[in-house]
Design an enzyme around this catalytic site. Structure first.
Site, mmCIF file in Angstrom:
data_model
loop_
_atom_site.group_PDB
_atom_site.id
_atom_site.type_symbol
_atom_site.label_atom_id
_atom_site.label_comp_id
_atom_site.label_asym_id
_atom_site.label_seq_id
_atom_site.Cartn_x
_atom_site.Cartn_y
_atom_site.Cartn_z
ATOM 1 C CB SER A 26 17.071 54.714 28.673
ATOM 2 O OG SER A 26 16.035 54.927 29.820
ATOM 3 C CE LYS B 212 14.192 58.134 29.449
ATOM 4 N NZ LYS B 212 14.572 56.539 30.677
ATOM 5 N N GLY C 185 16.197 50.611 35.529
ATOM 6 C CA GLY C 185 17.160 49.555 36.223
ATOM 7 C C GLY C 185 17.819 50.359 36.102
ATOM 8 N N GLY C 186 17.871 51.790 35.980
ATOM 9 C CA GLY C 186 18.873 52.761 36.683
ATOM 10 C C GLY C 186 18.768 53.167 35.945
ATOM 11 C CB SER C 187 17.137 54.639 33.095
ATOM 12 O OG SER C 187 17.468 53.026 32.092
#
EC number: 3.5.1.4
Lengths: 544, 544
Positions: free
Chosen positions: B213, B138, B235-237
Site C-alpha cells: 500500500s 505516507k 502484509g507487505g506494504s
C-alpha cells in the site's frame, strides 16, 4: 455431550485429590490430630517445630535468601537431593496446613536433583544459575507427565506431553520443579479457591485468604514449603498474593518471560496479556530468577518474547541512583486503601525522604477509564471461554472477573476496546513522562488478606497490567490493630462513593492483626532492571 | 445521516484535489503538453532532463545515498533550504508524471529548513542525525495542519492538530517532512489507487502499478522526488512497493518504530499489527533512518514501543559475520514466483556461495495455515470498519483485503484466531530455529509490477508480518524479457494448483521488461540490526 454422558464432577474431584494425596509419602503426612486448629494464629513456623524435619532440614528451609541457598549448593555445602528432600517434607506439612498443592512431582524431582549432584560431582560445575533450587510452579505451567488442570474439573486427565518453556528453562538453569500450586477457577479472581482443589489458606492467619490468583504460590512460599514460586499476573495475580502473604513478587512487562506452553483460561485474549513472574522471600530472589530466565534466551523458544537480555548496567545504575524522584500514589481515586496502607506509605515516604530522595505526590491518569477498559477486555467473550471450560462436567461456577452473564462483543467491538486501550496508554504515558518520576510507589491492594469468600478490588495492580509497566510488590509492613484502627471518620478527602465506604467498612483490625502489607514499586514498560534496582533502594530505606 | 444529507463525494474529491494542486507553485508545474506520453518508458530521469531543475538541483536529487547527502548538509556544502527546494521541484514534476502526492507542506517545510540552516550557522551544530533531509510520509502520518485522509473521501477536512510521533521524531532529528503520499483505499491492498487521489503510476513504466500500500512512497522515492519516505506494512506494504519500484524497504518487528498518532484503517486490529518502515534508494539509508528514530527514544512517546536502543555491536557483528548459513526460500508452496525471481535467486545463490557462505534450501512452515490466519484476522470485523469509513459519503468501494461481504466474527472467535496465530508462531519459530539459518532470502513477491487494476498475492511478505520477523526488500535485479521468458512448461515441481497456473499466466515479459525485482532478507523478530547487517552482505555479494 448430554448430561447423562458427562462425568460426575464430584467423583472426578474425589479421585483427583486422592491421586494427588497418594503421592505424599506417608511418613511426611502429619495426621490431622497433630495439626493445630484452624484459627487466626500463624502456622509459618509449624513445619519447623513439629518434629518432622531434622535440624539440617529446618536450617535449609529457613534460608529465605535464594542466593544464599544457591551459594551453598554450588559449594556443595548441601546437595541438591538434600535441599529438595527438606523442601518436599516442608511442602507436605504445608499442604495439610494451608492446601497449596495441586500436582506432585517428587519422584521426577528427586531424579533431577540426583542428576545435578552427579553432574557437579563429575564436572565441578553447576548446571546453571539455579543449580539445585527447588521451585514450585502455578498449576498453569506444564510439567511433562502431569495434568495442568488450572482447576477445571473437566481438564483432569489431560496429561502434558511436554514442558512449558518456563519449566524447561528453569530445569536447564538447574532448578528442580517439584510441585504445582493452586489458583482460582478461571484464574480471573483475586482469591484462591475452586471446586477441584478447594481453598488455599493464608499461613499467617488461616482465617484469611491468600489473595490470588497465584495464591497457592503465595501460601507455599510464605510457609517456606518452597524457596521460589512462579505465578502469573493479568490483573495483579502475582503481586496480590505476594502482598497478602508477605512476599516479594514481580510482574514484568508482557512477554519478557516466556508464557509459551502454559495453560490459561481465555486464551487468545491479547488486549491485556497475562504474564508470569516469581514470588519469593527476599528481593534478591526476584533478580536471580530474572537473570536466570533471560540467560536461557527465552526468545529462541517463545515466539512472543522480545530479544532483551538482562542488562546488568541498567540494574546497577538504577540501584546506585541518588536523589530519586519518587511518585507516591496513595489512592486509585476509587477506593481508599485501608489504614495500614496509609501508615505503610507514611513510613516509606519518611524513610525515602530521609535517605535523600524526593518523594512527590502522584495521581494516576484517569483510573476509572482504565478500570472500564479492563472490564470490557476481560468480559468481551460474554464468558464463552469459561462456560465452555466448565461445561465438560457441569462443575458449579464460582466468582470470577469474566464476561459470564454479560453480552458477547463482536470482533469489531473488541477492536474498539483495543483502540480505547491504546489511546488510554498514550495519555497515561504522557502523564507519567510529564510527572518526571523515576518510579511510582503505591499500595499493592486496598485491603490486607481478608476473610475467605469475599469479593475483590484489583485496580491498584490492574492499572499497571493495562499499561504493561513493570511492578514489584514488597512486603513492607503488617497490620497493627493498635496503630491502624478503623477510621472513625471519613478520609480527609471524603469518601469517593458508597462503594468506597462499603469497602472500607470491611476493615476489621482485630481479625487481620499481623497480616502483611505490600507496596508496589512501579517502573515503566520493560524496565524490569530498573524496577529491581529501585526496589532495593526502597527496601533498604525502609528496612535497612 | 440520510443520503440527502451526505456530501457529494465527487465534489469533495474535486475540491480536495484542487486545494492540493493549488499548493504546487505555478513555476514548478509543467504543462501537460510538455509531459511525455504515458507509455512503458521509464520517466525516472525526466525531472532531471526537462530543464526545470538547475544543474545543482539535479546533482542534489541524483544523490541516492542519504548518508552522502547528510554529510554534505552537515558540512554546509548545501543548505537545508536548497536541498529542500530541489526536492520540492522534483516532487512537483514527479507528481504530474506518476501522481504520488496527497498532501503538500512546502511552506512549513521551507520554514523548518530555514530554521535548521540558522541553527547550524549559529551553533555550528546540526540539529540531529537527519539534519536537513527532506522526507516524504505516507498519508497516514499526521503533520499538524493538514488532513490525514488515508484516502477516504469522508475523512477530508479532519485536519490534524498535532504531529504523529514519527513526524515529531523525524523533525527532532532534523528531517524536513514536505509531502505526504498516496495509498490504496482501506490501505489493505497491494496496489495504490483510490477515489480521492486516483492511481499512482510506476516511474519505471507507467503502464504498471507501484505495488502497495505504500505505493506513493515507492513512486516518489524511485523518481527521486524524495530521498527517503516512510511507509507502513501490515502484509507487505513497505516491501512490495520497494520491490516494484526498485528501492530498499525495511519492515521492522512490531512497535520497534512508533506508530502512535498515525491514522489507520481497522484500528484496534492487533492480531497482526501494522508497522512503519522506510523506503529509500540505498541500503545505508535504511540503517540511518533506524538509528535516527531509535536515537529519538520513541518509547517515551509511544506506549507500544519497547525500550530497545540501536545496537551498533549487533549490527557490526552481523555485517562482519563470515560463513553465514543462508536459507534460500524459493517458493511459498502456493504460487511459483515468476521466472525473473527464479533468476534473481539463482544469481544471489551463486554470488553468496562464491563469497563463502552456505546457502541451503529453506521451506517455510505451513504457509497455507499462515495465509488462513491472516485472512481471518484481517476479515474478523466483517468489513464494518471499512464500511463505516466510506459510509460518510458513499464513495464506491474498491478492491481490498478486508472482511467486506464476509460474516463478522464474535470476540470469542477472534480470541480463537489469536490462539491459532500463537500456535502457528511457536511452530514456525521451532522450525526456523531447527533450520539453524542466520537469515532467509526469498522473493518479495510473485510478480514484478504489473498492469493496473489487478489482484494481489501477498504471502511472500505477509508470512513475515504474521511471524513479526524483520524483513528487508533489496532491489537485486530487473526483468529481462530475453533472459526471463515465460515458462513453456510447468515448473520442475509442477503447478501447485490452478491458481498457481492462473497467476503465472499473467506474466508478460515484454510488458514488464526492465521492471525491478526485489528479494527479501528476513531475520528473526526484533533483529533489525542483524537484518540490516546481513542485507549489506547480500548486497555486496550480488552487486559488489
Amino acid at each position: 455431550m448430554t448430561t447423562a454422558q458427562k462425568p460426575d464432577w464430584k467423583a472426578v474431584v474425589a479421585r483427583k485429590r486422592a491421586e494427588r494425596d497418594a503421592l505424599i509419602p506417608a511418613e511426611y503426612d502429619i495426621p490431622a490430630s497433630k495439626l493445630p486448629p484452624v484459627d487466626g494464629k500463624s502456622v509459618v513456623s509449624f513445619p519447623a517445630t513439629c518434629g518432622l524435619l531434622t535440624p539440617a532440614e529446618v536450617a535449609i528451609t529457613e534460608i529465605d535468601d535464594v542466593d544464599v541457598l544457591l551459594a551453598k549448593l554450588a559449594k556443595r555445602e548441601y546437595t541438591a537431593a538434600e535441599v529438595l528432600e527438606a523442601y518436599i517434607k516442608r511442602a507436605c506439612i504445608a499442604h495439610r496446613l494451608v492446601n497449596p498443592i495441586t500436582e506432585i512431582h517428587f519422584d521426577d524431582a528427586r531424579r533431577w536433583a540426583r542428576e545435578l549432584d552427579d553432574e557437579l560431582q563429575a564436572t565441578g560445575k553447576t548446571r546453571g544459575p539455579l543449580h539445585g533450587l527447588p521451585v514450585s510452579l502455578k498449576d498453569q505451567f506444564r510439567i511433562k507427565g502431569s495434568d495442568a488442570t488450572i482447576a477445571y474439573v473437566s481438564y483432569v486427565g489431560r496429561q502434558a506431553d511436554h514442558d512449558a518453556v518456563c519449566t524447561a528453562l528453569l530445569k536447564e538453569a538447574g532448578a528442580v520443579p517439584f510441585v504445582k500450586t493452586n489458583l482460582p477457577q478461571t484464574i480471573m479472581f483475586a482469591e484462591t479457591r475452586n471446586e477441584l482443589f478447594g481453598t488455599t489458606l493464608n499461613p499467617h492467619n488461616r482465617l484469611l485468604h491468600t489473595g490470588g490468583s497465584s495464591g497457592g504460590e503465595g501460601a507455599l512460599v510464605a510457609i517456606k514449603g518452597s524457596p521460589l514460586g512462579v505465578g502469573t499476573d493479568v490483573g495483579g495475580s502475582v503481586r496480590i498474593p505476594a502482598g497478602m502473604c508477605g512476599l516479594f513478587g514481580l510482574r514484568p512487562s508482557s512477554h519478557r518471560f516466556p508464557y509459551e506452553g502454559a495453560v490459561n483460561s481465555m486464551e487468545g485474549q491479547e488486549t491485556i496479556p497475562s504474564v508470569l513472574g516469581p514470588l519469593t522471600r527476599t528481593l534478591s530472589g526476584l533478580t536471580t530468577f530474572t537473570k536466570a530466565i533471560l540467560a536461557g534466551r527465552p526468545w529462541l523458544y517463545d515466539p512472543l518474547v522480545p530479544e532483551m537480555p538482562w542488562s546488568q548496567s541498567r540494574y546497577d545504575a538504577a540501584k546506585a541512583k541518588k536523589g530519586l524522584k519518587i511518585g507516591l500514589m496513595s489512592t486509585d481515586l476509587h477506593v481508599h486503601p485501608f489504614p495500614p496502607y496509609e501508615r505503610a506509605l507514611q513510613v516509606a515516604r519518611d524513610a525515602l525522604t530521609k535517605a535523600g530522595h524526593d518523594v512527590v505526590p502522584f495521581v494516576p491518569y484517569e483510573p476509572g477509564q482504565g478500570l472500564a477498559i479492563m472490564g470490557d477486555a476481560f468480559c468481551a467473550d460474554g464468558g464463552r471461554d469459561v462456560l465452555e471450560a466448565i461445561s465438560g462436567c457441569d462443575e458449579p461456577l464460582g466468582p470470577q472477573v469474566t464476561g459470564v452473564g454479560k453480552p458477547e462483543k463482536s470482533a469489531y467491538e473488541l477492536w474498539q476496546i483495543n483502540k480505547r486501550k491504546t489511546v488510554y496508554r498514550k495519555r497515561a504515558l504522557d502523564h507519567w513522562r510529564d510527572a518526571g518520576v523515576d518510579f511510582v510507589l503505591c499500595p499493592t491492594s486496598v485491603y490486607p488478606a481478608m476473610k475467605h469468600d469475599d469479593e475483590c478490588w484489583i485496580l491498584y495492580t490492574g492499572l499497571w497490567n493495562l499499561l504493561d509497566y513493570t511492578a514489584i510488590s514488597l512486603p513492607v509492613s503488617s497490620v497493627d490493630a493498635k496503630l491502624d484502627p478503623k477510621r472513625s471518620s471519613p478520609p480527609h478527602d471524603g469518601w469517593y462513593s458508597d462503594d468506597d465506604r462499603r469497602w472500607n467498612d470491611k476493615y476489621d483490625p482485630d481479625l487481620v492483626d499481623g497480616a502483611p502489607i505490600g507496596l508496589q514499586v512501579v517502573a515503566g514498560r520493560y524496565r524490569e532492571e530498573e524496577a529491581l534496582g529501585f526496589a532495593e533502594t526502597v527496601w533498604h530505606a525502609i528496612r535497612g
